[in-house]
Design an enzyme around this catalytic site. Structure first.
Site, PDB file in Angstrom:
ATOM      1  N   ASP A  30      34.016  32.534  45.954  1.00  0.00           N
ATOM      2  CA  ASP A  30      34.196  33.429  44.810  1.00  0.00           C
ATOM      3  C   ASP A  30      34.324  32.536  43.573  1.00  0.00           C
ATOM      4  O   ASP A  30      34.381  31.310  43.680  1.00  0.00           O
ATOM      5  CB  ASP A  30      35.458  34.295  44.990  1.00  0.00           C
ATOM      6  CG  ASP A  30      35.671  35.243  43.811  1.00  0.00           C
ATOM      7  OD1 ASP A  30      34.687  35.856  43.363  1.00  0.00           O
ATOM      8  OD2 ASP A  30      36.805  35.356  43.313  1.00  0.00           O
ATOM      9  N   SER A  31      34.411  33.168  42.404  1.00  0.00           N
ATOM     10  CA  SER A  31      34.585  32.393  41.173  1.00  0.00           C
ATOM     11  C   SER A  31      36.020  31.888  41.024  1.00  0.00           C
ATOM     12  O   SER A  31      36.271  30.955  40.269  1.00  0.00           O
ATOM     13  CB  SER A  31      34.239  33.263  39.968  1.00  0.00           C
ATOM     14  OG  SER A  31      35.123  34.371  39.904  1.00  0.00           O
ATOM     15  N   TYR A  33      32.267  34.779  36.341  1.00  0.00           N
ATOM     16  CA  TYR A  33      30.838  34.940  36.631  1.00  0.00           C
ATOM     17  C   TYR A  33      30.291  36.193  35.930  1.00  0.00           C
ATOM     18  O   TYR A  33      29.128  36.248  35.563  1.00  0.00           O
ATOM     19  CB  TYR A  33      30.621  35.132  38.138  1.00  0.00           C
ATOM     20  CG  TYR A  33      30.588  33.867  38.982  1.00  0.00           C
ATOM     21  CD1 TYR A  33      30.855  32.614  38.441  1.00  0.00           C
ATOM     22  CD2 TYR A  33      30.282  33.939  40.342  1.00  0.00           C
ATOM     23  CE1 TYR A  33      30.814  31.470  39.236  1.00  0.00           C
ATOM     24  CE2 TYR A  33      30.236  32.804  41.141  1.00  0.00           C
ATOM     25  CZ  TYR A  33      30.502  31.575  40.584  1.00  0.00           C
ATOM     26  OH  TYR A  33      30.462  30.453  41.377  1.00  0.00           O
ATOM     27  N   GLY A  34      31.147  37.208  35.807  1.00  0.00           N
ATOM     28  CA  GLY A  34      30.692  38.539  35.391  1.00  0.00           C
ATOM     29  C   GLY A  34      30.087  38.637  34.011  1.00  0.00           C
ATOM     30  O   GLY A  34      29.456  39.638  33.676  1.00  0.00           O
ATOM     31  N   CYS A  58      32.395  37.928  46.623  1.00  0.00           N
ATOM     32  CA  CYS A  58      32.202  38.121  45.184  1.00  0.00           C
ATOM     33  C   CYS A  58      31.136  39.191  44.993  1.00  0.00           C
ATOM     34  O   CYS A  58      29.993  39.024  45.445  1.00  0.00           O
ATOM     35  CB  CYS A  58      31.751  36.800  44.569  1.00  0.00           C
ATOM     36  SG  CYS A  58      31.236  36.932  42.856  1.00  0.00           S
ATOM     37  N   ASN A  59      31.512  40.277  44.338  1.00  0.00           N
ATOM     38  CA  ASN A  59      30.560  41.364  44.102  1.00  0.00           C
ATOM     39  C   ASN A  59      29.417  40.925  43.200  1.00  0.00           C
ATOM     40  O   ASN A  59      28.260  41.299  43.408  1.00  0.00           O
ATOM     41  CB  ASN A  59      31.275  42.548  43.439  1.00  0.00           C
ATOM     42  CG  ASN A  59      32.236  43.249  44.365  1.00  0.00           C
ATOM     43  OD1 ASN A  59      31.892  44.238  44.998  1.00  0.00           O
ATOM     44  ND2 ASN A  59      33.449  42.739  44.492  1.00  0.00           N
ATOM     45  N   THR A  60      29.756  40.139  42.172  1.00  0.00           N
ATOM     46  CA  THR A  60      28.756  39.740  41.186  1.00  0.00           C
ATOM     47  C   THR A  60      27.643  38.924  41.857  1.00  0.00           C
ATOM     48  O   THR A  60      26.450  39.150  41.608  1.00  0.00           O
ATOM     49  CB  THR A  60      29.430  38.936  40.054  1.00  0.00           C
ATOM     50  OG1 THR A  60      30.583  39.665  39.612  1.00  0.00           O
ATOM     51  CG2 THR A  60      28.504  38.711  38.895  1.00  0.00           C
ATOM     52  N   GLU A 100      43.389  36.001  36.534  1.00  0.00           N
ATOM     53  CA  GLU A 100      43.431  34.530  36.613  1.00  0.00           C
ATOM     54  C   GLU A 100      44.564  33.957  35.757  1.00  0.00           C
ATOM     55  O   GLU A 100      45.135  32.933  36.097  1.00  0.00           O
ATOM     56  CB  GLU A 100      42.078  33.938  36.170  1.00  0.00           C
ATOM     57  CG  GLU A 100      40.939  34.183  37.156  1.00  0.00           C
ATOM     58  CD  GLU A 100      41.026  33.345  38.443  1.00  0.00           C
ATOM     59  OE1 GLU A 100      41.749  32.331  38.456  1.00  0.00           O
ATOM     60  OE2 GLU A 100      40.371  33.720  39.441  1.00  0.00           O
ATOM     61  N   CYS A 139      35.165  44.496  42.266  1.00  0.00           N
ATOM     62  CA  CYS A 139      35.308  43.066  41.949  1.00  0.00           C
ATOM     63  C   CYS A 139      36.508  42.618  42.766  1.00  0.00           C
ATOM     64  O   CYS A 139      37.546  43.296  42.772  1.00  0.00           O
ATOM     65  CB  CYS A 139      35.552  42.864  40.459  1.00  0.00           C
ATOM     66  SG  CYS A 139      36.091  41.179  40.052  1.00  0.00           S
ATOM     67  N   THR A 140      36.361  41.495  43.457  1.00  0.00           N
ATOM     68  CA  THR A 140      37.427  41.093  44.389  1.00  0.00           C
ATOM     69  C   THR A 140      38.719  40.682  43.676  1.00  0.00           C
ATOM     70  O   THR A 140      39.754  40.525  44.315  1.00  0.00           O
ATOM     71  CB  THR A 140      36.945  39.963  45.317  1.00  0.00           C
ATOM     72  OG1 THR A 140      36.401  38.907  44.517  1.00  0.00           O
ATOM     73  CG2 THR A 140      35.903  40.469  46.288  1.00  0.00           C
ATOM     74  N   HIS A 141      38.657  40.515  42.367  1.00  0.00           N
ATOM     75  CA  HIS A 141      39.897  40.238  41.616  1.00  0.00           C
ATOM     76  C   HIS A 141      40.751  41.499  41.435  1.00  0.00           C
ATOM     77  O   HIS A 141      41.939  41.403  41.179  1.00  0.00           O
ATOM     78  CB  HIS A 141      39.575  39.687  40.225  1.00  0.00           C
ATOM     79  CG  HIS A 141      39.208  38.236  40.193  1.00  0.00           C
ATOM     80  ND1 HIS A 141      37.987  37.770  40.589  1.00  0.00           N
ATOM     81  CD2 HIS A 141      39.927  37.143  39.813  1.00  0.00           C
ATOM     82  CE1 HIS A 141      37.947  36.452  40.443  1.00  0.00           C
ATOM     83  NE2 HIS A 141      39.114  36.047  39.967  1.00  0.00           N
TER      84      HIS A 141
HETATM   85  N1  DGL Z   1      35.502  38.238  41.889  1.00  0.00           N
HETATM   86  C1  DGL Z   1      34.136  38.286  41.535  1.00  0.00           C
HETATM   87  C2  DGL Z   1      33.504  39.629  41.805  1.00  0.00           C
HETATM   88  O1  DGL Z   1      33.860  40.252  42.802  1.00  0.00           O
HETATM   89  C3  DGL Z   1      33.738  37.585  40.237  1.00  0.00           C
HETATM   90  C4  DGL Z   1      34.509  37.914  39.019  1.00  0.00           C
HETATM   91  C5  DGL Z   1      34.108  37.035  37.833  1.00  0.00           C
HETATM   92  O2  DGL Z   1      34.193  35.810  37.949  1.00  0.00           O
HETATM   93  O3  DGL Z   1      33.709  37.600  36.808  1.00  0.00           O
HETATM   94  O4  DGL Z   1      32.634  40.073  41.110  1.00  0.00           O
END
Ligand code: DGL
Length: 268
Positions: free
Chosen positions: A11-12, A43-44, A74-76, A157, A189-191
């Protein structure tokens, strides 16, 4: 004796730990190598070319470390680059489990034609419309509303859960959920599971779908581990101590988090 199965989880940042936690719960006898690409988050808000560049470096690192299978936590990444990664890395022997494609069936379980499902996600995931296309392959009569939530990842974060800015941002997005009378909300988004206490101020917890269980179920149904307990190695590309602090809601990491350097993305 066969070698222990090693799963790479990427993931990011700390988001993928929400997935890792479920994987370890379901498959305690695998070895895990977690990589948070903290030098390049979020990443998004980045382009597909950039994200693909980061992802390829990570997968090459995994191969060097003897990883057999990769879980894209990571969804992105799943939305933008999974197909490219699969084309390049599966012939090299890596099996890749993407997030979105593996969980949509569970995410819409029990919903009927005409029901609305909202997806909270990064801007890049929302723009890709990947959730809409995957859900509509299974049921074209479900209304999918994809809501970009720029700023959520930074709240997680930087551990800014208790600030008025965080409250305002979450309230704004949840307003859209309420206006659409959504039956379910995917934490796309996994966050975002880190924000559940804030999110549930606006809707009951049962409405939120956290994909981690469904993904771990899918991965564990397709892999076999041996019978001795595995270990987890954590890597980041920047600030291991910050990572440990932000991880705490899901993982109290006692071991060393190793920091590795990755090549920089230089646009030509
Ligand atoms: N946690 C990631 C996701 O599920 C990336 C979030 C990011 O870095 O923007 O998309």
């Amino acid at each position: 004796m066969t070698q222990k199965l090693t799963l790479g989880v990427m993931d990011s940042g700390v988001g993928g730990l929400t997935i890792l936690k479920e994987l370890v719960h379901k498959m305690p006898n695998c070895n895990y190598l977690y990589l948070g690409d903290t030098a390049n988050l979020p990443y998004g808000s980045k382009s597909k070319d950039e994200i693909l560049f980061f992802n390829k470096n990570i997968l090459n690192f995994f191969i060097k470390q003897g990883v057999n299978d990769v879980v894209i936590a990571c969804n992105t990444t799943s939305a933008l680059t999974y197909e490219d990664l699969k084309k390049e890395f599966e012939p090299k022997g890596l099996k890749i489990f993407p997030l979105i494609q593996s969980i949509v069936k569970s995410a819409i379980e029990g919903l009927n034609d005409g029901d609305c499902i909202c997806v909270l996600s990064t801007l890049a995931t929302a723009n890709s419309k990947k959730y809409s296309s995957e859900i509509h392959k299974l049921n074209p009569n479900i209304k999918v509303v994809e809501i970009p939530c720029s700023g959520f990842v930074e709240i997680v974060e930087n551990r800014k859960y208790d600030t008025p800015e965080a409250y305002k941002l979450v309230e704004e997005k949840m307003q859209i959920v309420l206006e659409n009378k959504a039956k379910r909300v995917i934490l796309g988004c996994t966050h975002y599971p880190y924000l559940i206490c804030l999110l549930e101020k606006f809707a009951p917890r049962e409405i939120f779908f956290n994909p981690s269980c469904a993904l771990a179920d899918e991965v564990s149904s397709r892999l076999e581990c041996d019978t001795t307990k595995g270990k987890i190695d954590f890597y980041v590309t920047k600030d291991p101590l910050e990572f440990k602090q932000s991880a705490k809601l899901f993982f109290d990491i006692q071991d060393e988090v190793k920091c590795i350097k990755m090549p920089k993305f230089n646009q030509v």
